[in-house]
Design a protein around this motif. Sequence first.
Motif, PDB file in Angstrom:
ATOM      1  N   GLU A 219       3.576  12.241   7.569  1.00 50.91           N
ATOM      2  CA  GLU A 219       3.379  11.977   6.144  1.00 50.91           C
ATOM      3  C   GLU A 219       3.686  10.516   5.834  1.00 50.91           C
ATOM      4  O   GLU A 219       4.568   9.922   6.448  1.00 50.91           O
ATOM      5  CB  GLU A 219       4.347  12.841   5.317  1.00 50.91           C
ATOM      6  N   CYS A 220       2.977   9.970   4.854  1.00 48.33           N
ATOM      7  CA  CYS A 220       3.335   8.642   4.350  1.00 48.33           C
ATOM      8  C   CYS A 220       4.201   8.855   3.106  1.00 48.33           C
ATOM      9  O   CYS A 220       4.580   9.983   2.787  1.00 48.33           O
ATOM     10  CB  CYS A 220       2.081   7.833   4.019  1.00 48.33           C
ATOM     11  N   GLU A 221       4.452   7.785   2.371  1.00 49.57           N
ATOM     12  CA  GLU A 221       5.337   7.887   1.204  1.00 49.57           C
ATOM     13  C   GLU A 221       4.720   8.709   0.069  1.00 49.57           C
ATOM     14  O   GLU A 221       5.410   9.061  -0.880  1.00 49.57           O
ATOM     15  CB  GLU A 221       5.734   6.485   0.708  1.00 49.57           C
TER      16      GLU A 221
ATOM     17  N   MET B 104      -0.672  14.796   6.179  1.00 50.67           N
ATOM     18  CA  MET B 104      -0.112  13.950   7.232  1.00 50.67           C
ATOM     19  C   MET B 104      -1.197  13.045   7.809  1.00 50.67           C
ATOM     20  O   MET B 104      -2.267  13.524   8.187  1.00 50.67           O
ATOM     21  CB  MET B 104       0.460  14.831   8.346  1.00 50.67           C
ATOM     22  N   HIS B 105      -0.918  11.740   7.894  1.00 47.10           N
ATOM     23  CA  HIS B 105      -1.879  10.808   8.492  1.00 47.10           C
ATOM     24  C   HIS B 105      -1.909  11.000  10.004  1.00 47.10           C
ATOM     25  O   HIS B 105      -0.853  10.994  10.650  1.00 47.10           O
ATOM     26  CB  HIS B 105      -1.487   9.368   8.199  1.00 47.10           C
ATOM     27  N   LEU B 106      -3.113  11.105  10.547  1.00 47.36           N
ATOM     28  CA  LEU B 106      -3.234  11.177  12.004  1.00 47.36           C
ATOM     29  C   LEU B 106      -2.947   9.799  12.599  1.00 47.36           C
ATOM     30  O   LEU B 106      -3.292   8.777  12.015  1.00 47.36           O
ATOM     31  CB  LEU B 106      -4.649  11.623  12.392  1.00 47.36           C
TER      32      LEU B 106
ATOM     33  N   ASP C  14      -9.177  11.211   0.914  1.00 44.29           N
ATOM     34  CA  ASP C  14      -8.555   9.905   1.074  1.00 44.29           C
ATOM     35  C   ASP C  14      -7.161  10.000   0.502  1.00 44.29           C
ATOM     36  O   ASP C  14      -6.939  10.642  -0.521  1.00 44.29           O
ATOM     37  CB  ASP C  14      -9.344   8.838   0.298  1.00 44.29           C
ATOM     38  N   CYS C  15      -6.188   9.355   1.161  1.00 42.00           N
ATOM     39  CA  CYS C  15      -4.831   9.384   0.646  1.00 42.00           C
ATOM     40  C   CYS C  15      -4.679   8.311  -0.431  1.00 42.00           C
ATOM     41  O   CYS C  15      -5.196   7.211  -0.281  1.00 42.00           O
ATOM     42  CB  CYS C  15      -3.843   9.134   1.795  1.00 42.00           C
ATOM     43  N   PRO C  16      -3.967   8.631  -1.517  1.00 42.37           N
ATOM     44  CA  PRO C  16      -3.795   7.627  -2.573  1.00 42.37           C
ATOM     45  C   PRO C  16      -3.075   6.359  -2.092  1.00 42.37           C
ATOM     46  O   PRO C  16      -3.132   5.335  -2.770  1.00 42.37           O
ATOM     47  CB  PRO C  16      -2.962   8.351  -3.649  1.00 42.37           C
ATOM     48  N   CYS C  17      -2.413   6.412  -0.941  1.00 36.60           N
ATOM     49  CA  CYS C  17      -1.720   5.225  -0.438  1.00 36.60           C
ATOM     50  C   CYS C  17      -2.700   4.134  -0.033  1.00 36.60           C
ATOM     51  O   CYS C  17      -2.342   2.964   0.044  1.00 36.60           O
ATOM     52  CB  CYS C  17      -0.829   5.576   0.758  1.00 36.60           C
ATOM     53  N   GLY C  18      -3.967   4.523   0.260  1.00 31.98           N
ATOM     54  CA  GLY C  18      -4.977   3.529   0.616  1.00 31.98           C
ATOM     55  C   GLY C  18      -5.149   3.309   2.108  1.00 31.98           C
ATOM     56  O   GLY C  18      -6.025   2.549   2.522  1.00 31.98           O
ATOM     57  N   ARG C  19      -4.311   3.950   2.929  1.00 34.42           N
ATOM     58  CA  ARG C  19      -4.475   3.784   4.377  1.00 34.42           C
ATOM     59  C   ARG C  19      -5.770   4.452   4.831  1.00 34.42           C
ATOM     60  O   ARG C  19      -6.135   5.513   4.325  1.00 34.42           O
ATOM     61  CB  ARG C  19      -3.291   4.404   5.134  1.00 34.42           C
ATOM     62  N   GLY C  20      -6.400   3.833   5.827  1.00 33.69           N
ATOM     63  CA  GLY C  20      -7.653   4.404   6.332  1.00 33.69           C
ATOM     64  C   GLY C  20      -7.441   5.507   7.348  1.00 33.69           C
ATOM     65  O   GLY C  20      -8.400   6.185   7.736  1.00 33.69           O
TER      66      GLY C  20
END
Length: 448
Positions: free
Chosen positions: A274-276, A281-283, A335-341
């Motif tokens: 998981e990010c913040e 969960m980001h792969l 897409d995650c709101p954090c902006g990570r691809g």
Amino acid sequence: MIRLPDSLVRHLFEPLWDRYEGSVRLATLARLRQSQWRSRAEIEAGQNLLLRQLVSHAAATSPFYRSRFAKAGIEPSAVRSIADLADLPLLTKDDVREHRDRIVSTAYRPDQLVLAKTGGSTGVALRVYCDRKGIQLRAGAALRADEWSGWRLGQPLASIWGNPPRPVTLKNKVRRLVKDRVIYLDTMHIDDQAVDDFLAEWRTMRPGLLYGHAHSIFILCEILRSSGISLNPSGVVATSMMLIESERRVIEEVCGIKVTNRYGCEEVSLIACECEEHRGMHLNADHNIVEFLRDDGTACAPGEDGRIVVTELINRGMPMLRYEVGDRGVPSDRDCPCGRGLPLMEHLTGRVADFLVATSGHRVAGISIIENTLTRLPGIAQMQVIQAEARLLQVNLVPGSEYGRETESALIASLQDYLGDEVQVRVEQVAAIPQEESGKYRFTICRV
Ligand SMILES: [Zn+2]
């Protein structure tokens, strides 16, 4: 223990240690901090490039893959993306056990490889190697995921494990003092004295990260909560796959921050975290290609639960192509709101070995059973459900103060609701749920 300033460790000792070891760990962290913001398409292009390199390396130096490619009719130079490997059989745990020495790349000498040994749900140990550079790359990726929790490089750690490692050699003692700065709580021997000692160390070291199996962190936080003690780490990382919602809430209450749920295994290291934002969960897509497969081997659609299959792109010492981890999870196209691809996995459904089988034949995820009984019924402190036979459940249960006949009846009814009315349920009250040798807890065990 002396507590060195975090900035000194971050800017001096950490880089010095990498230079001393000739490690690419921090260089990898710096690279991954940048690459996580690239677009999905750029990340995929990077994966495909690494995949092509790994496939040609495996075909050239691994006797096992050379014959597998030939049998599957796959021309290594024609592999452009993971879809081109659809005809390659999955690499199972049995394959790894039986053919390990033929999977290992002949380009590496034994002393250039590091052994990871896993317990494995069947009780038979699985031995997987990784080359030294692969270990450093993995460590860099783990640091990036640690940072998502709020922890910063240079801050000390608190590690909650069963049988934690203790530094023995002088090198490791120095390393622990100037770099790693870890305090441990051994969940195999947890009592008031151990918790007091841990808290004393905590006050001296002021760890930035609380790290360990989800249930082990929960046990500590439950004890602290009952004494009105809170902790204030910058991050909490729970690595066990079963982060039960009710336990998560206790940890978050005691630590005052959100828990960062992480998923990985010894064989292929970090898989997702998981990010913040804590919305899936980001792969770890810089280093892995993760497939989610239906039972017929075709790819799952977003939102559809399937078997998790990982190709680790950075272990050249023992290439792991299409490794079936033994867990199930749900892919996402959000897409995650954090902006990570980095793509998301909705959630982990559980370890295959932890699914129970209903009399109708369908399988039920252990975590759903636990969350819908433990959390909803009053008076159950802890429980473990063992499916000993197709129609027999053994429930080991730690009763809370509100436990009584009514809860027991409701529990039995609920389990029969999930698994079938014919299922017989035996409830036994116990003082504690035992851990496995690794310190992990299993809440459901399927023996059929
Ligand atoms: Zn995110």
